[in-house]
Design an enzyme around this catalytic site. Structure first.
Site, mmCIF file in Angstrom:
data_model
loop_
_atom_site.group_PDB
_atom_site.id
_atom_site.type_symbol
_atom_site.label_atom_id
_atom_site.label_comp_id
_atom_site.label_asym_id
_atom_site.label_seq_id
_atom_site.Cartn_x
_atom_site.Cartn_y
_atom_site.Cartn_z
ATOM 1 N N ASP A 195 -2.546 19.932 27.724
ATOM 2 C CA ASP A 195 -2.887 18.991 28.794
ATOM 3 C C ASP A 195 -2.495 19.629 30.127
ATOM 4 O OD1 ASP A 195 -3.494 16.484 30.227
ATOM 5 O OD2 ASP A 195 -3.400 15.593 28.235
ATOM 6 N N HIS A 266 -8.373 17.785 31.885
ATOM 7 C CA HIS A 266 -6.966 17.930 31.476
ATOM 8 C C HIS A 266 -6.646 19.385 31.136
ATOM 9 C CE1 HIS A 266 -5.842 13.721 31.628
ATOM 10 N NE2 HIS A 266 -6.912 13.394 30.946
ATOM 11 N N GLU A 344 -11.718 11.673 30.566
ATOM 12 C CA GLU A 344 -11.230 11.752 31.945
ATOM 13 C C GLU A 344 -11.506 13.107 32.601
ATOM 14 O OE1 GLU A 344 -7.564 8.599 31.785
ATOM 15 O OE2 GLU A 344 -7.075 10.629 31.122
ATOM 16 N N TRP A 410 -11.200 4.537 22.946
ATOM 17 C CA TRP A 410 -9.899 4.192 23.549
ATOM 18 C C TRP A 410 -10.030 3.246 24.735
ATOM 19 C CZ3 TRP A 410 -7.842 5.663 28.467
ATOM 20 C CH2 TRP A 410 -8.655 6.514 29.225
ATOM 21 N N PHE A 436 0.799 2.684 22.183
ATOM 22 C CA PHE A 436 2.230 2.402 22.059
ATOM 23 C C PHE A 436 3.027 2.907 23.267
ATOM 24 C CE2 PHE A 436 2.431 2.029 17.083
ATOM 25 C CZ PHE A 436 1.595 0.920 17.159
ATOM 26 N N TRP A 484 1.278 8.338 24.181
ATOM 27 C CA TRP A 484 1.262 9.232 25.351
ATOM 28 C C TRP A 484 2.668 9.252 25.944
ATOM 29 C CZ3 TRP A 484 -2.937 12.011 25.394
ATOM 30 C CH2 TRP A 484 -4.116 11.491 24.852
ATOM 31 N N THR A 485 3.099 10.437 26.379
ATOM 32 C CA THR A 485 4.533 10.554 26.663
ATOM 33 C C THR A 485 4.875 10.813 28.134
ATOM 34 O OG1 THR A 485 4.483 12.889 26.051
ATOM 35 C CG2 THR A 485 5.042 11.313 24.303
ATOM 36 N N GLU A 486 3.982 10.432 29.049
ATOM 37 C CA GLU A 486 4.360 10.602 30.466
ATOM 38 C C GLU A 486 5.729 9.968 30.721
ATOM 39 O OE1 GLU A 486 1.384 9.575 29.416
ATOM 40 O OE2 GLU A 486 -0.232 10.184 30.768
HETATM 41 C C1 ACM Z 1 -6.772 8.737 26.947
HETATM 42 O O1 ACM Z 1 -5.901 7.849 26.826
HETATM 43 N N1 ACM Z 1 -6.959 9.332 28.110
HETATM 44 C C2 ACM Z 1 -7.593 9.140 25.823
#
Ligand code: ACM
Length: 548
Positions: A195, A266, A344, A410, A436, A484-486
């Site tokens: 990413d 990304h 995106e 998604w 999550f 997702w871990t931001e």
């Molecule tokens: C996504 O959450 N951008 C797939």
């Protein structure tokens, strides 16, 4: 109006009925197709033996012994003799008429536990049920209730995702995460490896991907775009040897790992390593309004979250690069599916690139969405030639879907519904039910993103939308939760976001809707919460309250 006395009477009857019902229920999550609790017990002690009556069952015996050792401090002797003594756990095979692999039968009487799987995975799922019958506290004499279970999964694809780019998780922790998936009777780990904020997979032909692309000079503090920068270098990647080890570890648990290599968006970390992948290789990374650590030297790995205009240029150079990368990825991951991202991807750079505009004219491509479709299609052709199939996020529908693509929906369920109507396979991961990284409380108890997703909402999700016909519903292979871990920078927070929602998801994926019941799930969760303590994992306890 009902009198107070009558009301109290009704409530008491209801409570008695519920408690009688829950006494007969086996506390197994996901709820089995058929399960009956019987009087009496079987005791597993260090003298109990495991008897294997089919080849391949040793794998499940090994998993069970590792679990016993870790949490109860003993293991059982394993043998393959045909004579079945008393005080034994028998593992074998039994053909069952279930379309989706993983069915098993199990019965427990006073002398033995018997698990018959339709296939190896079925035996393994039987072991997971047995594990849930064990007391959730440490002991060397483990009493389990006598019972009879006939069980099989609802969906073939039962997935959990982890973003290891925004934050990196160690090899040992990834294995622990795979165990969480296995113990939920789930079978797919979607591993997000590349990413904007870090490239995490060693590619021998392009060493700069990890030398440069796996490090960022700092990370924003607080919500996007950040109220400061921690000024800490943040690095990490998995070597090919480590990946092979993890793939084997997962396969031993009947889990397929689907790697995700993001394109065409990304892509900042790859571009930082190899700037020619951009349509504008000489333009430095934009850092205006971003709290930034260090100097900007041309292309940089991103330090904040979000979406960035500098994406892969659809050039021969890029396609050769991606084909080389995918060759190494395919050599590491035997999965039929390779996830190629596709979400995106801003079109700004393609709009102002002379190269892209000429390419579009030459190929008769109408707009930049068409160019994205051309990009994905080109990669699909390459992977199909090698016997693999692509999965992409639902943006791959824009400009025309590649002919054999599976769509991961998604941004709601709409993309998945459209793809199923076009007879494409679909995996449902709609944000409102399956993300999550969303908060479990209405008032954020830490930084999260995306809104409120309580346990009950996850539990009530049905991956087959009612707007589809029964033929179209067959294209819904299953569902997956995305992590997702931001804003998930460590293992403690990761577990807190995962548990108990993973338990609810496992029941969405495994249990037929007719057997699902929210109150009954909550009562079965009581043992599961104790087990979280046994495992020493962090969890959010809000879910057990019906509403906040
Ligand atoms: C996504 O959450 N951008 C797939």
């Amino acid at each position: 109006m009902m009198s107070k006395k009558i009301f109290v009477f009704f409530v008491s009857v209801l409570m008695i009925c519920t408690s009688v019902q829950s006494q007969n229920v086996l506390n197994i999550i996901p709820a089995p197709a058929k399960a009956e609790k019987l009087p009496g017990e079987f005791t597993i002690s260090p003298d109990t033996k495991i008897m294997l009556t089919g080849s391949g069952t040793e794998n499940s015996a090994h998993f069970f012994n590792e679990y016993l050792q870790k949490y109860y401090g003993f293991t059982l002797q394993v043998s393959t003799s045909n004579e079945i003594p008393k005080n034994v756990i028998v593992l074998g095979f039994e053909k069952m008429e279930n379309k989706i692999p993983g069915a098993y039968n199990m019965h427990v009487n006073q002398d033995e536990v018997y698990i018959g799987g339709d296939n190896e995975a079925g035996v393994f799922y039987g072991i997971q049920s047995l594990i849930q019958l064990l007391p959730a506290t440490k002991s060397s004499s483990l009493k389990i209730t006598q019972c009879q279970i006939i069980d099989s999964p609802r969906f073939a694809y039962r997935g959990l995702h982890l973003d290891c780019s925004r934050h990196f998780f160690s090899v040992d922790y990834v294995k622990k995460y795979i165990d969480f998936i296995a113990m939920s009777k789930m079978n797919t780990f979607h591993w997000h490896l590349t990413d904007d904020q870090g490239w995490r997979i060693e590619i021998k032909k392009y060493p700069l991907l990890t030398q440069k692309g796996s490090c960022r000079n700092g990370t924003i503090i607080g919500n996007y775009p950040g109220k400061g920068n921690d000024q800490q270098e943040y690095c990490g990647y998995y070597t090919q040897d480590q990946i092979r080890d993890i793939v084997k570890y997962a396969a031993d648990r009947y889990i397929t790992i689907i790697p995700e290599i993001e394109m065409p968006g990304h892509a900042s970390a790859a571009i930082a390593a190899y700037p020619l992948l951009s349509c504008f290789p000489n333009e430095a990374t934009q850092t205006d309004k971003i709290p930034w650590a260090g100097k900007v030297h041309g292309k940089e790995v991103q330090q904040t979250w979000g979406v960035f205009d500098d994406v892969f240029c659809p050039s021969d150079y890029t396609f050769h690069f991606l084909e080389d990368v995918l060759d190494e990825v395919m050599a590491l991951f035997p999965s039929t599916y390779i996830h190629i991202g596709g979400d995106e991807c801003p079109k700004e750079n393609w709009k102002r690139s002379e190269f892209c505009q000429n390419l579009m004219k030459e190929k008769g491509i109408k707009n930049e969405e068409g160019l994205q479709s051309y990009f994905i299609h080109t990669i699909e052709q390459y992977l199909n030639k090698k016997g693999r199939q692509i999965i992409g996020w639902d943006e791959i529908l824009e400009g025309g879907l590649a002919p054999n693509a599976t769509v991961m929906s998604w941004r709601g369920e709409e993309g998945g519904i459209a793809a199923a109507k076009m007879k494409h396979d679909v995996i449902m991961t709609p944000g409102d039910y399956c993300y999550f990284d969303h908060s479990q409380s209405k008032h954020n108890d830490s930084i999260t993103i995306g809104g409120y997703l309580p346990l009950e909402t996850v539990y009530k999700y049905d991956p087959q939308p009612s707007s589809l016909t029964s033929d179209e519903k067959k294209y819904i292979l299953g569902a997956q939760a995305n992590v997702w871990t931001e804003y998930i920078g460590n293992e403690t927070k990761l577990e807190y976001m995962l548990f108990p929602r993973l338990a609810a998801l496992s029941e969405v994926l495994w249990t037929n809707t007719t057997n699902k019941d929210w109150n009954n799930f909550l009562s079965r969760m009581q043992d599961q919460y104790q087990r979280y303590h046994l495992w020493n994992v962090h969890y959010n306890a809000n879910g057990i309250r019906k509403s906040e």
